[in-house]
Design a protein around this motif. Structure first.
Motif, PDB file in Angstrom:
ATOM      1  N   SER A   7     -49.662 -20.271 -34.955  1.00  6.76           N
ATOM      2  CA  SER A   7     -50.748 -20.687 -35.781  1.00  6.76           C
ATOM      3  C   SER A   7     -50.756 -22.228 -36.281  1.00  6.76           C
ATOM      4  O   SER A   7     -51.767 -22.854 -36.285  1.00  6.76           O
ATOM      5  CB  SER A   7     -50.698 -20.007 -37.273  1.00  6.76           C
ATOM      6  OG  SER A   7     -50.582 -18.369 -36.890  1.00  6.76           O
ATOM      7  N   SER A  31     -58.308 -15.023 -34.083  1.00  6.54           N
ATOM      8  CA  SER A  31     -57.895 -14.786 -35.228  1.00  6.54           C
ATOM      9  C   SER A  31     -57.709 -13.395 -35.996  1.00  6.54           C
ATOM     10  O   SER A  31     -56.873 -13.184 -36.900  1.00  6.54           O
ATOM     11  CB  SER A  31     -59.013 -15.663 -36.240  1.00  6.54           C
ATOM     12  OG  SER A  31     -60.266 -14.860 -36.162  1.00  6.54           O
ATOM     13  N   ASP A  32     -58.342 -12.499 -35.586  1.00  5.15           N
ATOM     14  CA  ASP A  32     -58.473 -11.024 -35.885  1.00  5.15           C
ATOM     15  C   ASP A  32     -56.989 -10.435 -35.709  1.00  5.15           C
ATOM     16  O   ASP A  32     -56.301  -9.924 -36.486  1.00  5.15           O
ATOM     17  CB  ASP A  32     -59.437  -9.962 -35.436  1.00  5.15           C
ATOM     18  CG  ASP A  32     -60.576 -10.563 -35.880  1.00  5.15           C
ATOM     19  OD1 ASP A  32     -61.017 -11.355 -37.119  1.00  5.15           O
ATOM     20  OD2 ASP A  32     -61.952 -10.212 -35.539  1.00  5.15           O
ATOM     21  N   THR A  89     -54.234 -12.187 -37.652  1.00  6.81           N
ATOM     22  CA  THR A  89     -54.267 -11.723 -39.108  1.00  6.81           C
ATOM     23  C   THR A  89     -53.468 -10.389 -39.215  1.00  6.81           C
ATOM     24  O   THR A  89     -52.729 -10.166 -39.858  1.00  6.81           O
ATOM     25  CB  THR A  89     -55.552 -11.443 -39.329  1.00  6.81           C
ATOM     26  OG1 THR A  89     -56.204 -12.911 -39.406  1.00  6.81           O
ATOM     27  CG2 THR A  89     -55.593 -11.248 -40.966  1.00  6.81           C
ATOM     28  N   PHE A  95     -50.046  -9.714 -40.916  1.00  3.45           N
ATOM     29  CA  PHE A  95     -50.124  -8.643 -42.161  1.00  3.45           C
ATOM     30  C   PHE A  95     -48.866  -7.454 -41.921  1.00  3.45           C
ATOM     31  O   PHE A  95     -48.351  -7.256 -42.793  1.00  3.45           O
ATOM     32  CB  PHE A  95     -51.366  -7.869 -42.113  1.00  3.45           C
ATOM     33  CG  PHE A  95     -51.553  -6.844 -43.191  1.00  3.45           C
ATOM     34  CD1 PHE A  95     -51.672  -7.261 -44.559  1.00  3.45           C
ATOM     35  CD2 PHE A  95     -51.863  -5.608 -42.908  1.00  3.45           C
ATOM     36  CE1 PHE A  95     -51.683  -6.549 -45.338  1.00  3.45           C
ATOM     37  CE2 PHE A  95     -52.001  -4.707 -44.063  1.00  3.45           C
ATOM     38  CZ  PHE A  95     -51.830  -4.953 -45.306  1.00  3.45           C
TER      39      PHE A  95
END
Length: 163
Positions: free
Chosen positions: A108, A131-132, A135, A139
């Motif tokens: 990142s 980006s999805d 993420t 998470f």
């Protein structure tokens, strides 16, 4: 016929157990000596009664059972000395996730700080990591890290209560 056989059995059992009057005893003895059905049933029930008495003789005494229970009660139960999960396995799994989280953070930072997008394009990461996905991976890793942290803290708390 079935009811009659049950009545015969009942009367013979009362005779064998001495639970009938003298008149009944004499009547049953007479029927046993004169009637073939009564004689066969008497022999069958007499054999069964003798087998039951043999079984009763082979039971251990009540004191034997009490002695065994007393010896069990005085025995010291050893505490568990071996854990079910090896600490090295748990530490290895935690290290794997920490390395995975570290790699995601480094990726990142590199992707954000790259002055040109060609750095991440040269590695081909843009195809797989957008980006999805990043993420979602972050998470999931954060949730797993929190679960590991919770487990460690609970184990420490349980050890304090045991001491």
């Amino acid at each position: 016929m079935q009811q009659q056989m049950e009545d015969i059995e009942l009367q013979i059992w009362e005779y064998l157990d001495n639970a009938c009057s003298e008149a009944e005893k004499q009547r049953v003895e007479q029927l046993i000596s004169s009637n073939e059905v009564w004689r066969k049933k008497f022999a069958e029930l007499k054999a069964l009664q003798s087998e039951l008495q043999e079984l009763e003789e082979h039971h251990p005494s009540m004191r034997f059972t009490a002695n065994v229970m007393d010896s069990i009660a005085t025995a010291h139960v050893a505490s568990t000395t071996v854990r079910y999960l090896n600490n090295w396995v748990i530490k290895g799994i935690a290290a794997f996730f920490l390395v995975l989280i570290g790699a995601a953070i480094i990726f990142s930072v590199v992707a954000i700080n790259a002055p040109n997008a060609h750095v991440s394009n040269a590695c081909g990461f843009n195809k797989y990591f957008n980006s999805d996905v990043l993420t979602a991976v972050m998470f999931i890793n954060i949730l797993l890290a929190l679960a590991v942290l919770d487990r460690v803290l609970r184990r420490r708390q349980e050890q304090k209560h045991l001491v």
